[in-house]
Write an enzyme that holds these catalytic residues in place. Structure first.
Site, PDB file in Angstrom:
ATOM      1  CG  ASN A 111      -1.788   1.005   1.336  1.00 28.49           C
ATOM      2  OD1 ASN A 111      -1.506   2.262   0.941  1.00 28.49           O
ATOM      3  ND2 ASN A 111      -2.983   0.817   1.625  1.00 28.49           N
TER       4      ASN A 111
ATOM      5  CG  HIS B 292       1.250   4.691   4.453  1.00 23.61           C
ATOM      6  ND1 HIS B 292       0.615   4.741   5.617  1.00 23.61           N
ATOM      7  CD2 HIS B 292       0.692   3.225   4.124  1.00 23.61           C
ATOM      8  CE1 HIS B 292      -0.327   3.703   5.594  1.00 23.61           C
ATOM      9  NE2 HIS B 292      -0.241   2.960   4.712  1.00 23.61           N
TER      10      HIS B 292
ATOM     11  CG  HIS C 267      -8.080   4.465   0.361  1.00 15.86           C
ATOM     12  ND1 HIS C 267      -8.561   4.053   1.604  1.00 15.86           N
ATOM     13  CD2 HIS C 267      -9.380   4.944  -0.362  1.00 15.86           C
ATOM     14  CE1 HIS C 267      -9.815   4.442   1.914  1.00 15.86           C
ATOM     15  NE2 HIS C 267     -10.424   4.893   0.699  1.00 15.86           N
TER      16      HIS C 267
ATOM     17  NE  ARG D 127      -9.466   8.860   3.451  1.00 14.75           N
ATOM     18  CZ  ARG D 127     -10.041   7.979   4.896  1.00 14.75           C
ATOM     19  NH1 ARG D 127      -8.987   6.873   4.762  1.00 14.75           N
ATOM     20  NH2 ARG D 127     -10.815   8.181   5.330  1.00 14.75           N
TER      21      ARG D 127
ATOM     22  NE  ARG E  19      -7.691  11.408   5.199  1.00 13.18           N
ATOM     23  CZ  ARG E  19      -8.299  10.723   6.294  1.00 13.18           C
ATOM     24  NH1 ARG E  19      -7.604   9.771   6.853  1.00 13.18           N
ATOM     25  NH2 ARG E  19      -9.427  11.197   6.819  1.00 13.18           N
TER      26      ARG E  19
ATOM     27  CB  THR F 159      -5.779   4.287   8.677  1.00 14.44           C
ATOM     28  OG1 THR F 159      -5.584   3.270   7.770  1.00 14.44           O
ATOM     29  CG2 THR F 159      -5.733   3.691  10.096  1.00 14.44           C
ATOM     30  CB  THR F 160      -9.766   1.702   6.308  1.00 19.49           C
ATOM     31  OG1 THR F 160      -9.235   2.268   5.331  1.00 19.49           O
ATOM     32  CG2 THR F 160     -10.990   1.044   6.280  1.00 19.49           C
TER      33      THR F 160
ATOM     34  CD  GLU G 104      -7.325  -5.987   2.436  1.00 20.83           C
ATOM     35  OE1 GLU G 104      -7.134  -5.620   1.134  1.00 20.83           O
ATOM     36  OE2 GLU G 104      -6.668  -5.276   3.200  1.00 20.83           O
TER      37      GLU G 104
ATOM     38  N   GLY H  47      -2.554  -3.101   9.607  1.00 24.32           N
ATOM     39  CA  GLY H  47      -1.758  -3.212  10.967  1.00 24.32           C
ATOM     40  C   GLY H  47      -0.650  -4.322  10.887  1.00 24.32           C
TER      41      GLY H  47
ATOM     42  N   GLY I  84       0.997  -1.570   4.152  1.00 25.76           N
ATOM     43  CA  GLY I  84       1.536  -0.529   3.966  1.00 25.76           C
ATOM     44  C   GLY I  84       2.475   0.467   4.878  1.00 25.76           C
ATOM     45  CG  HIS I  85       2.265   2.849   9.387  1.00 21.87           C
ATOM     46  ND1 HIS I  85       2.600   4.229   8.917  1.00 21.87           N
ATOM     47  CD2 HIS I  85       3.104   2.554  10.367  1.00 21.87           C
ATOM     48  CE1 HIS I  85       2.972   4.731  10.057  1.00 21.87           C
ATOM     49  NE2 HIS I  85       3.349   3.788  10.787  1.00 21.87           N
TER      50      HIS I  85
HETATM   51  N1  PXP Z   1      -5.963  -3.015   3.601  1.00 26.37           N
HETATM   52  C1  PXP Z   1      -6.888  -2.074   3.871  1.00 26.37           C
HETATM   53  C2  PXP Z   1      -8.105  -2.327   3.180  1.00 26.37           C
HETATM   54  C3  PXP Z   1      -6.441  -0.708   4.223  1.00 26.37           C
HETATM   55  O1  PXP Z   1      -7.470   0.045   4.285  1.00 26.37           O
HETATM   56  C4  PXP Z   1      -5.353  -0.421   4.773  1.00 26.37           C
HETATM   57  C5  PXP Z   1      -4.797   0.807   5.258  1.00 26.37           C
HETATM   58  O2  PXP Z   1      -4.843   1.982   4.117  1.00 26.37           O
HETATM   59  C6  PXP Z   1      -4.224  -1.612   4.505  1.00 26.37           C
HETATM   60  C7  PXP Z   1      -4.527  -2.649   4.180  1.00 26.37           C
HETATM   61  C8  PXP Z   1      -2.778  -1.314   5.109  1.00 26.37           C
HETATM   62  O3  PXP Z   1      -3.105  -1.069   6.198  1.00 26.37           O
HETATM   63  P1  PXP Z   1      -1.481  -0.580   6.870  1.00 26.37           P
HETATM   64  O4  PXP Z   1      -1.105   0.531   6.511  1.00 26.37           O
HETATM   65  O5  PXP Z   1      -1.898  -0.690   8.633  1.00 26.37           O
HETATM   66  O6  PXP Z   1      -0.481  -1.800   6.547  1.00 26.37           O
END
Ligand code: PXP
Length: 280
Positions: free
Chosen positions: A44, A47, A80, A82, A86, A137-138, A188, A236, A257-258
């Site tokens: 993802n 970020h 994403h 949005r 953002r 975040t979501t 997912e 997460g 992602g993060h």
């Molecule tokens: N999957 C979905 C549906 C999400 O909304 C996100 C956050 O954008 C992620 C995966 C990735 O999450 P993280 O950034 O915590 O790894």
């Protein structure tokens, strides 16, 4: 081979039968993943755009990030778009659709304006998520029971453009069943509660909570597969908590992602992706 030509090749001859095509695609993927018995890594890149937007400037470019992630071994690039733009903006979405060579996964809400953009750029996969204005975040999975009619309508529209459709859901039986009934190809499973369990300070409580969350996710995977869905996981996930979840059978893909972008600050994105992939 770029994504567009892949899609052209992979399209059924009868383009009026997208549902059959999607079932065929999902079946092919499932049997392939069963054979090699491992999940792929979707990265993802939102970020990276968040850092750019902190200065409202042009760098770092999430489109470059996508290329680096692919070189590190990502099998999917996730972004994403949005409603409030953002981080990822329309320019990013369109350029990603033209340049990403592995699977492109667009996370999106059921909002009409966003659905229209998804129809225009036709990502290989769309992941439908809830979206709140105040959230960082979501936060939770999509309530596929409450949103059933809209979910079914949007899924049909995206299928007509050749996109696979995944719904981001908590591991709750009614939500998984409703995603399947609405025509989704995949779910997912929201792994946020599992990830949060790892942050509990007390070791005994942490172990109990992690185990409980893993059991719930395992049950969710089984339900999804039984319903004929491809099962992804995400939210997460980190270098520290990925092991137990990657050991569960049935996941086709993790979207992370993060944690990867945080690691990339120190070692570069290509290496950060390769390290996560090795752990999976
Ligand atoms: N999957 C979905 C549906 C999400 O909304 C996100 C956050 O954008 C992620 C995966 C990735 O999450 P993280 O950034 O915590 O790894």
């Amino acid at each position: 081979m770029d994504q567009r030509s892949y899609k052209t090749l992979a399209r059924p001859l009868d383009i009026d039968a997208p549902a059959a095509y999607h079932q065929h695609q999902a079946g092919l993927r499932r049997s392939l993943m069963k054979e090699i018995d491992m999940a792929g890594l979707g990265v993802n890149i939102d970020h990276v755009a968040t850092i750019r937007q902190a200065r409202r400037t042009v760098e770092p470019d999430p489109v470059w990030a996508a290329a680096e992630a692919e070189l590190g071994g990502a099998c999917c690039i996730t972004f994403h778009l949005r409603k409030d733009r953002r981080h990822i903006n329309d320019r990013d979405a369109r350029l990603l659709a033209q340049t990403v060579r592995c699977k492109l996964n667009m996370e999106m809400s059921l909002d009409n304006e966003i659905v229209a953009i998804a129809e225009e750029i036709a990502p290989a996969q769309a992941t439908l998520v809830p979206e709140g204005r105040q959230e960082i975040t979501t936060e939770g999975g999509l309530d596929t029971v409450k949103e059933f009619d809209r979910l079914a309508e949007v899924t049909k529209r995206l299928h007509a453009k050749g996109s696979l459709v995944s719904a981001f859901v908590d591991p709750h039986a009614p939500h998984i069943a409703a995603a399947a009934r609405a025509g989704c190809d995949a779910i997912e499973i929201h792994t946020g509660a599992y990830a949060n369990a790892w942050l509990i300070a007390d070791q005994f409580r942490r172990q109990q909570e992690v185990k409980g969350r893993l059991d719930a996710i395992s049950a969710g995977i089984a339900m999804g597969l039984d319903a004929g869905l491809v099962v992804h996981g995400g939210h997460g996930l980190t270098y520290n908590n990925i092991h137990p979840i990657a050991a569960l059978r049935g996941f086709e893909e993790f979207n992370i992602g993060h944690s990867i972008i945080a690691r990339a600050v120190f070692v570069g994105l290509r290496q950060a992706v390769a390290e996560m992939r090795a752990l999976i």
